[in-house]
Write a protein that holds these residues in place. Structure first.
Motif, PDB file in Angstrom:
ATOM      1  N   GLN A   1       0.830  -1.197   0.000  1.00  9.50           N
ATOM      2  CA  GLN A   1       0.000   0.000   0.000  1.00  9.50           C
ATOM      3  C   GLN A   1       0.872   1.258   0.000  1.00  9.50           C
ATOM      4  O   GLN A   1       0.585   2.243  -0.700  1.00  9.50           O
ATOM      5  CB  GLN A   1      -0.927   0.000   1.212  1.00  9.50           C
ATOM      6  N   LEU A   2       1.948   1.220   0.784  1.00  7.53           N
ATOM      7  CA  LEU A   2       2.862   2.355   0.836  1.00  7.53           C
ATOM      8  C   LEU A   2       3.531   2.557  -0.514  1.00  7.53           C
ATOM      9  O   LEU A   2       3.624   3.684  -1.017  1.00  7.53           O
ATOM     10  CB  LEU A   2       3.923   2.143   1.916  1.00  7.53           C
ATOM     11  N   PHE A   3       3.988   1.460  -1.127  1.00  4.13           N
ATOM     12  CA  PHE A   3       4.649   1.561  -2.426  1.00  4.13           C
ATOM     13  C   PHE A   3       3.692   2.094  -3.486  1.00  4.13           C
ATOM     14  O   PHE A   3       4.077   2.882  -4.346  1.00  4.13           O
ATOM     15  CB  PHE A   3       5.198   0.196  -2.841  1.00  4.13           C
ATOM     16  N   SER A   4       2.428   1.674  -3.423  1.00  3.76           N
ATOM     17  CA  SER A   4       1.433   2.160  -4.369  1.00  3.76           C
ATOM     18  C   SER A   4       1.245   3.664  -4.229  1.00  3.76           C
ATOM     19  O   SER A   4       1.122   4.388  -5.224  1.00  3.76           O
ATOM     20  CB  SER A   4       0.095   1.444  -4.150  1.00  3.76           C
ATOM     21  N   LYS A   5       1.244   4.149  -2.980  1.00  7.76           N
ATOM     22  CA  LYS A   5       1.104   5.583  -2.745  1.00  7.76           C
ATOM     23  C   LYS A   5       2.322   6.329  -3.270  1.00  7.76           C
ATOM     24  O   LYS A   5       2.193   7.411  -3.869  1.00  7.76           O
ATOM     25  CB  LYS A   5       0.941   5.854  -1.238  1.00  7.76           C
TER      26      LYS A   5
END
Length: 426
Positions: A368-372
């Motif tokens: 999720q962090l990488f997607s953001k």
């Protein structure tokens, strides 16, 4: 405010830790701490009841050497020993009427501390009246390349702001920003330009000389006065413009790209420092229409200084019309996307995603962090370096490199050589 010998010990220490302090060119200067590294060090200092000035003492240096802080202790020591370079830099800035203030000083703007918290720049450089920093105003931002009609529109906003004795705050970029600032100053008003680089050159520019002397203009930057413009700094500069304001007006924006769009979306979705308005008359653009749908308020088009001040005071809702967007705002260009088509496409996408999610494993927090991170980097539409990405995301260079390598492996970015840059594959 003028730069003088009364810099606090904390400010001197922060400058030694974070500023390049290179008046001329040097190949062997030690690399200053990044924002993420600096805050890591400050956190350790606070835990042990110390402050940056204490690093000037041998006792604190010894304690740091024995700590488990994941920073190069020798590098910190070398930075602190740059007293001669600091004295040279101070003399250089003094000759150009550039002052400096740190978070440890009472003159540091409360708006930054209150709104940005730990992300407030450790040091600010400026030229002009520093008292304007906490005075509020209207942030006027927009694209660099706009039709003459929108430059005239921006100048009209600057003229009305001057009549209302309201400060124009902008990024001092070519196009909308400079048009609003220029007209406000020409009408005897006041302005703040938050620069992403080149403060030294701007401070010496003839076009700003009279306004600086009259204390009607403030040029300020969190970056070394000799730093050149780069994309990462420009992206970070956006939040500073809004943080110094009472409200923001977006005159024009590209759709889903560029600094104006990124800064507006950041305000609307996450930071929410101030009410964000978007232009509500004249020919529409896809970017402006999209921002209005995402929650930007239609600019109520005040006609008098009194009405203008009411907008900044938050009283605009009481006198907005039921249909604030005029018919002229509806897209006329063939390549503009009608709101109905966008909404329909969004609903289809959501339904498809929900169908897939029923069988897909849940994303990990790391995913999720990488997607953001990927979404944030998508707003940068030019090749960028690891250092620029690190500055933009407020992370270490190592972390930025890891994310960029993953994007390259996923086939979403390509790595350019000489110099090393990363470019998004569209």
């Amino acid at each position: 405010m003028v730069l003088d010998a009364e810099l606090s010990a904390n400010t001197k220490a922060i400058l030694l830790l974070t500023a390049p302090l290179v008046v001329g060119k040097s190949e062997n200067s030690v690399r200053p701490l990044s924002p993420a590294e600096y805050y890591q060090l400050v956190y350790w200092l606070r835990q042990h009841g110390r402050e940056p000035a204490d690093l000037l003492e041998r006792q604190t240096g010894d304690a740091l050497d024995k700590s488990e802080l994941r920073l190069d202790h020798e590098r910190i020591g070398q930075l602190i020993q740059r007293g001669f370079l600091l004295s040279q830099a101070l003399e250089h800035w003094q000759a150009r009427a550039i002052w400096v203030v740190s978070r440890a000083d009472p003159r540091y703007p409360n708006r930054f501390k209150r709104r940005l918290g730990k992300n407030a720049p450790p040091v600010l450089y400026g030229c002009g009246d520093a008292e304007l920093l906490d005075s509020g105003g209207l942030a006027v931002v927009g694209s660099r390349e706009v039709p003459k009609a929108l430059l005239g529109y921006s100048e009209g906003i600057g003229q009305l702001a001057a009549a209302a004795k309201c400060i124009i705050v902008s990024g001092e970029a070519r196009g909308v920003d400079q048009a609003a600032m220029r007209r406000a100053l020409a009408e005897g008003g006041r302005a703040i330009g938050v620069l992403a680089g080149g403060l030294e050159n701007a401070a010496m520019a003839r076009k700003y000389r009279d306004a600086l002397l009259d204390r009607r203009l403030l040029l300020v930057s969190p970056y070394d006065p000799r730093a050149r413009f780069n994309v990462g700094n420009a992206m970070q500069r956006n939040k500073l413009v809004y943080a110094l304001s009472d409200a923001g007006l977006i005159v024009e924006s590209d759709y889903n790209k560029g600094g104006t769009w990124t800064g507006a979306i950041e305000q609307l979705n996450r930071l929410r420092f101030v009410p964000v308005f978007a232009r509500s008359d004249g020919q529409a653009s896809q970017g402006i229409e999209a921002l209005l749908r995402k929650g930007a308020h239609p600019w109520p088009n005040p006609q008098t200084p009194s009405d203008f001040q009411q907008v900044l005071d938050g009283k605009f809702l009481a006198w907005q019309t039921e249909s604030p967007r005029q018919a002229a705002l509806l897209p006329e260009e063939e390549d503009a996307v009608p709101p109905s088509a966008v909404d329909e496409a969004r609903e289809v996408t959501i339904r498809e995603a929900q169908a897939k999610d029923a069988y897909a494993p849940a994303e990990t927090p790391s995913d999720q962090l990488f997607s953001k991170v990927e979404q944030l980097l998508a707003s940068i539409n030019t090749p960028t370096s690891e250092s620029e990405v690190a500055a933009y995301l407020h992370v270490t260079k190592t972390q930025a490199r890891d994310w960029l390598k993953r994007l390259v492996r996923d086939g979403k970015y390509k790595r350019l050589e000489k110099p090393v840059r990363y470019d998004r594959i569209l």
